[in-house]
Design a protein around this motif. Structure first.
Motif, PDB file in Angstrom:
ATOM      1  N   THR A  91      62.516  41.540  65.317  1.00 61.81           N
ATOM      2  CA  THR A  91      62.066  42.793  65.939  1.00 61.81           C
ATOM      3  C   THR A  91      60.705  43.209  65.401  1.00 61.81           C
ATOM      4  O   THR A  91      59.792  43.554  66.172  1.00 61.81           O
ATOM      5  CB  THR A  91      63.092  43.911  65.688  1.00 61.81           C
ATOM      6  OG1 THR A  91      64.375  43.508  66.191  1.00 61.81           O
ATOM      7  CG2 THR A  91      62.670  45.194  66.379  1.00 61.81           C
ATOM      8  N   ALA A  92      60.564  43.160  64.077  1.00 61.73           N
ATOM      9  CA  ALA A  92      59.272  43.511  63.471  1.00 61.73           C
ATOM     10  C   ALA A  92      58.194  42.512  63.875  1.00 61.73           C
ATOM     11  O   ALA A  92      57.035  42.887  64.106  1.00 61.73           O
ATOM     12  CB  ALA A  92      59.419  43.548  61.952  1.00 61.73           C
ATOM     13  N   LEU A  93      58.584  41.251  63.999  1.00 65.12           N
ATOM     14  CA  LEU A  93      57.617  40.215  64.363  1.00 65.12           C
ATOM     15  C   LEU A  93      57.126  40.403  65.797  1.00 65.12           C
ATOM     16  O   LEU A  93      55.936  40.233  66.090  1.00 65.12           O
ATOM     17  CB  LEU A  93      58.262  38.837  64.201  1.00 65.12           C
ATOM     18  CG  LEU A  93      57.330  37.619  64.138  1.00 65.12           C
ATOM     19  CD1 LEU A  93      56.360  37.734  62.974  1.00 65.12           C
ATOM     20  CD2 LEU A  93      58.155  36.343  64.010  1.00 65.12           C
ATOM     21  N   SER A  94      58.033  40.777  66.687  1.00 66.20           N
ATOM     22  CA  SER A  94      57.644  40.968  68.093  1.00 66.20           C
ATOM     23  C   SER A  94      56.699  42.150  68.259  1.00 66.20           C
ATOM     24  O   SER A  94      55.893  42.184  69.199  1.00 66.20           O
ATOM     25  CB  SER A  94      58.891  41.167  68.965  1.00 66.20           C
ATOM     26  OG  SER A  94      59.571  42.350  68.601  1.00 66.20           O
ATOM     27  N   GLY A 129      68.405  35.343  72.843  1.00 62.10           N
ATOM     28  CA  GLY A 129      67.080  35.754  72.404  1.00 62.10           C
ATOM     29  C   GLY A 129      66.767  35.168  71.044  1.00 62.10           C
ATOM     30  O   GLY A 129      66.429  33.999  70.908  1.00 62.10           O
ATOM     31  N   ASP A 130      66.905  35.999  70.003  1.00 62.48           N
ATOM     32  CA  ASP A 130      66.626  35.537  68.639  1.00 62.48           C
ATOM     33  C   ASP A 130      67.887  35.067  67.923  1.00 62.48           C
ATOM     34  O   ASP A 130      67.911  34.960  66.701  1.00 62.48           O
ATOM     35  CB  ASP A 130      65.962  36.655  67.827  1.00 62.48           C
ATOM     36  CG  ASP A 130      66.835  37.898  67.737  1.00 62.48           C
ATOM     37  OD1 ASP A 130      67.873  37.951  68.428  1.00 62.48           O
ATOM     38  OD2 ASP A 130      66.486  38.818  66.976  1.00 62.48           O
ATOM     39  N   CYS A 167      51.087  34.578  62.692  1.00 68.34           N
ATOM     40  CA  CYS A 167      50.463  35.397  61.644  1.00 68.34           C
ATOM     41  C   CYS A 167      50.649  34.772  60.262  1.00 68.34           C
ATOM     42  O   CYS A 167      50.285  35.364  59.243  1.00 68.34           O
ATOM     43  CB  CYS A 167      51.009  36.817  61.671  1.00 68.34           C
ATOM     44  SG  CYS A 167      52.789  36.947  61.466  1.00 68.34           S
ATOM     45  N   GLY A 168      51.243  33.564  60.221  1.00 71.21           N
ATOM     46  CA  GLY A 168      51.348  32.824  58.970  1.00 71.21           C
ATOM     47  C   GLY A 168      52.630  33.025  58.190  1.00 71.21           C
ATOM     48  O   GLY A 168      52.841  32.372  57.161  1.00 71.21           O
ATOM     49  N   SER A 169      53.517  33.892  58.640  1.00 70.86           N
ATOM     50  CA  SER A 169      54.756  34.159  57.903  1.00 70.86           C
ATOM     51  C   SER A 169      55.789  33.059  58.152  1.00 70.86           C
ATOM     52  O   SER A 169      55.843  32.462  59.230  1.00 70.86           O
ATOM     53  CB  SER A 169      55.342  35.511  58.305  1.00 70.86           C
ATOM     54  OG  SER A 169      55.622  35.544  59.692  1.00 70.86           O
TER      55      SER A 169
END
Length: 316
Positions: A91-94, A129-130, A167-169
């Motif tokens: 959720t935070a990533l989206s 989804g995820d 973003c590299g995470s």
């Protein structure tokens, strides 16, 4: 449709009824007729094309009826090991990524799961989804389905951990696994959303265990723990109260695979240990009961002994 005569009449070609009857043509051979066969019957070209088109539509309708799922008749009762795998922080990533970039992340995660599952004969029931819902023990059952689920989970953690977001995470998952008796096989939904539904407590339990798992961790239920023996390093997480389950459940976190020369011995040793403990408890109860009985016997004997001695002295 009742007869060839009615079929011809529905096409407006009832004038050919007698020719079909004279040549023994019924529905059982209708789909085998060719343009040459109809020409030999003296049927006009335009009428032949009309008949062949109707035959093709009739055959297609029969195939669809045969392929229609039988619903509840396909369902069966069996023991399954259920896995819920969830992408951590999606959720935070989206919120940080462009929708197309987030799509690529989800596809990479799903691709890793899809590649690993066949190795352990896991059945991916649904992508949420995820998240991923998978069955071990369906459609093919194995005596080591619980072990297969745990090994697949460990491999998924490693594979997903190698994926980096735009973003590299580093991507991480958490997994819940539970085993139990379910009813599986009913087809629900349509098109891309169609899935083989499963009903049973193990489904809800696996989902709840996934919720209490730490990132890059598999949490298993007691039902799975009993089946995997000493094949894995486990951390006892103690009792947990989870939503939808009236009593607290015991949970274990899987920390890795135990180096062992024999899978059989690891599973056998664990089960024998449980059996030995149970037998020892039973033996202790038996000894305690026997001891109480002997105490009573000794008490009776001690009361009778002076009386016997007195009778012996009188006889002398």
């Amino acid at each position: 449709m009742g007869s060839i005569a009615e079929w011809l009449e529905s096409l407006g070609l009832s004038e050919y009824m007698q020719r079909f009857a004279d040549n023994g043509i019924d529905f059982s051979v209708l789909r085998d007729l060719t343009d040459q066969d109809l020409k030999d019957l003296g049927i006009l070209l335009g009428h032949r094309r009309k008949m062949l088109r109707a035959i093709a539509e009739f055959e297609c309708g029969s195939a669809k009826a045969a392929a229609k799922p039988s619903g509840q008749g396909d369902a069966e009762r069996r023991q399954l090991t259920i896995m819920f795998c969830d992408l951590v922080g999606s959720t935070a990533l989206s919120a940080r990524l462009d929708p197309e970039d987030m799509r690529d992340v989800i596809l990479a995660f799903q691709g890793a799961c899809t590649q690993i599952m066949p190795t352990y004969d896991g059945f991916i029931a649904k992508f949420q989804g995820d998240g991923v819902l998978a069955y071990f023990g369906y459609p093919r059952a194995h005596e080591d389905d619980a072990e297969r689920a745990v090994r697949a989970g460990l491999e998924i953690i490693t594979a997903v951990g190698q994926i980096r977001s735009p973003c590299g995470s580093k991507l991480k998952v958490r997994i819940g696994v539970a085993t139990g008796l379910v009813v599986v096989g009913d087809l629900i939904g349509q098109g891309a959303s169609q899935e083989r539904a499963v009903v049973g407590d193990a489904v809800n339990l696996a989902a709840r265990l996934q919720g209490i798992a730490e990132p890059e961790t598999i949490v298993i239920a007691g039902s799975t723990r009993r089946l995997i023996g000493d094949l894995f390093k486990l951390c006892d997480l103690g009792p947990h109260q989870v939503k939808g389950v009236p009593e607290s459940i015991q949970a274990w976190a899987v920390e890795g695979v135990v180096a062992t020369e024999s899978r059989f011995e690891s599973v056998r040793t664990s089960r024998l240990t449980s059996l030995v403990v149970a037998k020892r408890r039973l033996l202790c109860c038996s000894i305690a009961s026997t001891s109480r009985g002997k105490g009573k016997a000794r008490s009776c004997w001690s009361r009778e002994k002076p009386a016997l001695a007195s009778r012996g002295s009188r006889q002398q």
